[in-house]
Scaffold this motif. Structure first.
Motif, PDB file in Angstrom:
ATOM      1  N   ARG A 192      -7.846   6.117  -1.742  1.00  0.00           N
ATOM      2  CA  ARG A 192      -6.551   5.901  -1.100  1.00  0.00           C
ATOM      3  C   ARG A 192      -6.238   4.397  -1.017  1.00  0.00           C
ATOM      4  NH1 ARG A 192      -6.912   6.939   4.425  1.00  0.00           N
ATOM      5  NH2 ARG A 192      -8.012   8.846   3.850  1.00  0.00           N
ATOM      6  N   TRP A 239      -7.376   2.050  -2.986  1.00  0.00           N
ATOM      7  CA  TRP A 239      -7.100   1.583  -4.349  1.00  0.00           C
ATOM      8  C   TRP A 239      -5.680   1.945  -4.767  1.00  0.00           C
ATOM      9  CZ3 TRP A 239      -8.538  -1.827  -7.695  1.00  0.00           C
ATOM     10  CH2 TRP A 239      -8.179  -1.712  -9.010  1.00  0.00           C
ATOM     11  N   LEU A 240      -5.245   3.141  -4.480  1.00  0.00           N
ATOM     12  CA  LEU A 240      -3.895   3.562  -4.842  1.00  0.00           C
ATOM     13  C   LEU A 240      -2.838   2.769  -4.075  1.00  0.00           C
ATOM     14  CD1 LEU A 240      -4.335   7.445  -5.110  1.00  0.00           C
ATOM     15  CD2 LEU A 240      -4.061   5.792  -6.974  1.00  0.00           C
ATOM     16  N   GLU A 241      -3.097   2.470  -2.811  1.00  0.00           N
ATOM     17  CA  GLU A 241      -2.171   1.644  -2.041  1.00  0.00           C
ATOM     18  C   GLU A 241      -2.102   0.228  -2.620  1.00  0.00           C
ATOM     19  OE1 GLU A 241      -3.330   1.767   2.046  1.00  0.00           O
ATOM     20  OE2 GLU A 241      -2.909   3.910   2.237  1.00  0.00           O
ATOM     21  N   LEU A 266      -2.554  -0.596  -5.767  1.00  0.00           N
ATOM     22  CA  LEU A 266      -1.803  -0.542  -7.016  1.00  0.00           C
ATOM     23  C   LEU A 266      -0.297  -0.421  -6.784  1.00  0.00           C
ATOM     24  CD1 LEU A 266      -4.066   1.755  -9.227  1.00  0.00           C
ATOM     25  CD2 LEU A 266      -3.777  -0.724  -9.375  1.00  0.00           C
ATOM     26  N   LYS A 267       0.098   0.248  -5.709  1.00  0.00           N
ATOM     27  CA  LYS A 267       1.517   0.424  -5.408  1.00  0.00           C
ATOM     28  C   LYS A 267       2.127  -0.784  -4.711  1.00  0.00           C
ATOM     29  CE  LYS A 267       1.266   5.435  -5.092  1.00  0.00           C
ATOM     30  NZ  LYS A 267       1.407   6.606  -4.221  1.00  0.00           N
ATOM     31  N   ASP A 268       1.294  -1.640  -4.143  1.00  0.00           N
ATOM     32  CA  ASP A 268       1.771  -2.810  -3.411  1.00  0.00           C
ATOM     33  C   ASP A 268       2.400  -3.800  -4.387  1.00  0.00           C
ATOM     34  OD1 ASP A 268       2.255  -4.681  -1.464  1.00  0.00           O
ATOM     35  OD2 ASP A 268       0.216  -5.480  -1.500  1.00  0.00           O
ATOM     36  N   GLU A 269       3.650  -4.189  -4.130  1.00  0.00           N
ATOM     37  CA  GLU A 269       4.367  -5.108  -5.017  1.00  0.00           C
ATOM     38  C   GLU A 269       4.662  -6.441  -4.346  1.00  0.00           C
ATOM     39  OE1 GLU A 269       7.831  -3.217  -6.489  1.00  0.00           O
ATOM     40  OE2 GLU A 269       6.742  -1.612  -7.472  1.00  0.00           O
ATOM     41  N   SER A 270       3.977  -6.771  -3.297  1.00  0.00           N
ATOM     42  CA  SER A 270       4.272  -8.006  -2.570  1.00  0.00           C
ATOM     43  C   SER A 270       3.947  -9.255  -3.381  1.00  0.00           C
ATOM     44  CB  SER A 270       3.511  -8.033  -1.245  1.00  0.00           C
ATOM     45  OG  SER A 270       2.115  -8.009  -1.487  1.00  0.00           O
TER      46      SER A 270
END
Length: 60
Positions: free
Chosen positions: A6, A8-10, A12-16
């Motif tokens: 979870r 790791w997936l967060e 990868l989705k983080d675009e900051s």
């Protein structure tokens, strides 16, 4: 193990941090363009500088 997945997936989705990556890519492209066209840029700057000097001599 589920927590690690979870997290790791967060991550990868983080675009900051995307703004920093974009700026770095733009800088790399600009440096590559300068390297490729270095001689032409130098010639252009020399011509502009000579023109400025000639115009300044006419004024004084």
């Amino acid at each position: 193990m589920n927590v690690l997945k979870r997290t790791w997936l967060e991550f990868l989705k983080d675009e900051s941090g995307m703004g920093v990556v974009e700026v770095i890519l733009i800088i790399v492209v600009l440096i590559a363009i300068v390297i490729v066209f270095q001689e032409q840029i130098t010639d252009l700057v020399d011509k502009i500088w000579k023109s400025i000097n000639q115009s300044a001599k006419k004024i004084y």
